[in-house]
Design a protein around this motif. Structure first.
Motif, PDB file in Angstrom:
ATOM      1  N   THR A 170      37.933  25.758  45.876  1.00 46.77           N
ATOM      2  CA  THR A 170      39.023  25.422  44.964  1.00 46.77           C
ATOM      3  C   THR A 170      39.986  24.478  45.663  1.00 46.77           C
ATOM      4  N   PRO A 171      40.304  23.328  45.067  1.00 49.52           N
ATOM      5  CA  PRO A 171      41.279  22.422  45.698  1.00 49.52           C
ATOM      6  C   PRO A 171      42.580  23.153  46.015  1.00 49.52           C
ATOM      7  N   GLU A 172      43.179  22.823  47.133  1.00 47.62           N
ATOM      8  CA  GLU A 172      44.393  23.522  47.562  1.00 47.62           C
ATOM      9  C   GLU A 172      45.482  23.450  46.502  1.00 47.62           C
ATOM     10  N   SER A 173      45.523  22.357  45.779  1.00 48.58           N
ATOM     11  CA  SER A 173      46.551  22.213  44.739  1.00 48.58           C
ATOM     12  C   SER A 173      46.376  23.224  43.609  1.00 48.58           C
ATOM     13  N   ASP A 174      45.171  23.816  43.515  1.00 52.51           N
ATOM     14  CA  ASP A 174      44.901  24.800  42.464  1.00 52.51           C
ATOM     15  C   ASP A 174      44.824  26.227  42.996  1.00 52.51           C
ATOM     16  N   HIS A 175      45.183  26.440  44.250  1.00 51.37           N
ATOM     17  CA  HIS A 175      45.120  27.793  44.815  1.00 51.37           C
ATOM     18  C   HIS A 175      46.052  28.760  44.087  1.00 51.37           C
ATOM     19  N   TRP A 176      47.034  28.244  43.412  1.00 50.06           N
ATOM     20  CA  TRP A 176      47.952  29.129  42.679  1.00 50.06           C
ATOM     21  C   TRP A 176      47.240  29.874  41.559  1.00 50.06           C
ATOM     22  N   THR A 177      46.071  29.364  41.104  1.00 48.11           N
ATOM     23  CA  THR A 177      45.327  30.033  40.035  1.00 48.11           C
ATOM     24  C   THR A 177      44.501  31.216  40.538  1.00 48.11           C
ATOM     25  N   LEU A 178      44.300  31.352  41.834  1.00 53.42           N
ATOM     26  CA  LEU A 178      43.401  32.369  42.365  1.00 53.42           C
ATOM     27  C   LEU A 178      43.794  33.796  41.963  1.00 53.42           C
ATOM     28  N   PRO A 179      45.092  34.151  41.944  1.00 54.55           N
ATOM     29  CA  PRO A 179      45.434  35.506  41.489  1.00 54.55           C
ATOM     30  C   PRO A 179      44.991  35.785  40.053  1.00 54.55           C
ATOM     31  N   ALA A 180      44.934  34.770  39.206  1.00 59.24           N
ATOM     32  CA  ALA A 180      44.473  34.973  37.830  1.00 59.24           C
ATOM     33  C   ALA A 180      42.997  35.369  37.817  1.00 59.24           C
ATOM     34  N   PHE A 181      42.210  34.768  38.690  1.00 55.82           N
ATOM     35  CA  PHE A 181      40.783  35.105  38.741  1.00 55.82           C
ATOM     36  C   PHE A 181      40.560  36.471  39.379  1.00 55.82           C
ATOM     37  N   GLU A 182      41.415  36.842  40.338  1.00 59.76           N
ATOM     38  CA  GLU A 182      41.343  38.194  40.904  1.00 59.76           C
ATOM     39  C   GLU A 182      41.646  39.228  39.818  1.00 59.76           C
ATOM     40  N   ARG A 183      42.625  38.948  39.001  1.00 59.45           N
ATOM     41  CA  ARG A 183      42.952  39.853  37.896  1.00 59.45           C
ATOM     42  C   ARG A 183      41.799  39.933  36.901  1.00 59.45           C
ATOM     43  N   TYR A 184      41.191  38.798  36.624  1.00 58.99           N
ATOM     44  CA  TYR A 184      40.050  38.755  35.705  1.00 58.99           C
ATOM     45  C   TYR A 184      38.915  39.635  36.219  1.00 58.99           C
ATOM     46  N   GLU A 185      38.626  39.539  37.514  1.00 55.38           N
ATOM     47  CA  GLU A 185      37.578  40.373  38.103  1.00 55.38           C
ATOM     48  C   GLU A 185      37.912  41.848  37.952  1.00 55.38           C
ATOM     49  N   ALA A 186      39.171  42.197  38.190  1.00 57.04           N
ATOM     50  CA  ALA A 186      39.571  43.599  38.144  1.00 57.04           C
ATOM     51  C   ALA A 186      39.579  44.151  36.732  1.00 57.04           C
ATOM     52  N   GLU A 187      40.022  43.361  35.764  1.00 53.16           N
ATOM     53  CA  GLU A 187      40.188  43.859  34.399  1.00 53.16           C
ATOM     54  C   GLU A 187      38.926  43.716  33.546  1.00 53.16           C
TER      55      GLU A 187
END
Length: 210
Positions: A170-187
């Protein structure tokens, strides 16, 4: 879960063969297939490969990217450009996807699908023409976070990246989106709920559970 090594071309061929026998669960005329995955996993590339494999087999299809159904910037960026909750719940116009993509493919529908609605670069309507998908043609919808919605898919494919691979690719400029994908995995547990799982940590050597 046991995964087997495979090439992208062979994977596309096997999925296309599977789609030839796929009957829509609602009794309609158009199978609807999901290629779910984070942008770094490039699920759209797999969708395009499957579309080509279907073409060779004489089966029409239409590839649609969820990124063509983003909400206008004034809506999706209302709380800032890096608001996790907005990205997770409000960036994609799911109502438009229902109206312009899924409803026309309901039993008795017109088969006329809008392939995209909004251009995020110009922040304007794309004005793309409708595409008529013949009966028996497959909808191949790709994008992130798709399995958290109640879209009527007949087959779901999740392209998985490990947390390390996701961060690396993931480009560093888009690392802010990573928590959304972690939440997606969990939910949502897309790896556990999808019909087909493809692991793509090494983009040259995928593996799958087919």
């Amino acid at each position: 879960m046991r995964l087997e090594a495979i090439t992208w071309d062979r994977l596309a061929e096997l999925l296309a063969d599977r789609l030839l026998d796929l009957e829509p669960a609602d009794g309609g005329a158009w199978p609807r297939v999901c290629f779910d995955g984070v942008p770094a996993a490039r699920p759209g590339d797999l969708a395009e490969r499957v579309a080509e494999a279907l073409r060779v087999r004489g089966r029409p299809s239409l590839v649609v990217g969820a990124e063509g159904f983003l909400r206008p910037a004034s809506v999706r960026l209302e709380y800032g450009r890096r608001d996790i909750e907005s990205y997770y719940s409000g960036w994609f116009d799911t109502s438009a996807l229902w109206r312009e993509v899924f409803t026309p493919l309901d039993p008795g529908g017109s088969g006329r699908v809008l392939p995209d609605l909004w251009d995020p670069v110009t922040d304007r309507a794309t004005r793309s023409p409708y595409v008529s998908l013949p009966a028996g043609g497959c909808l191949l919808l790709h994008g992130p976070l798709l399995l958290r919605h109640w879209f009527p898919f007949d087959l779901t494919v999740h392209v998985l990246l490990s947390p390390g691979a996701l961060r690396r690719r993931t480009p560093e400029s888009d690392h802010w989106t990573l928590p959304a994908f972690e939440r997606y995995e969990a939910e949502t547990d897309p790896a556990g709920t999808a019909d087909v799982l493809v692991r793509a940590d090494d983009p040259r050597h995928p593996a799958w559970n087919g």
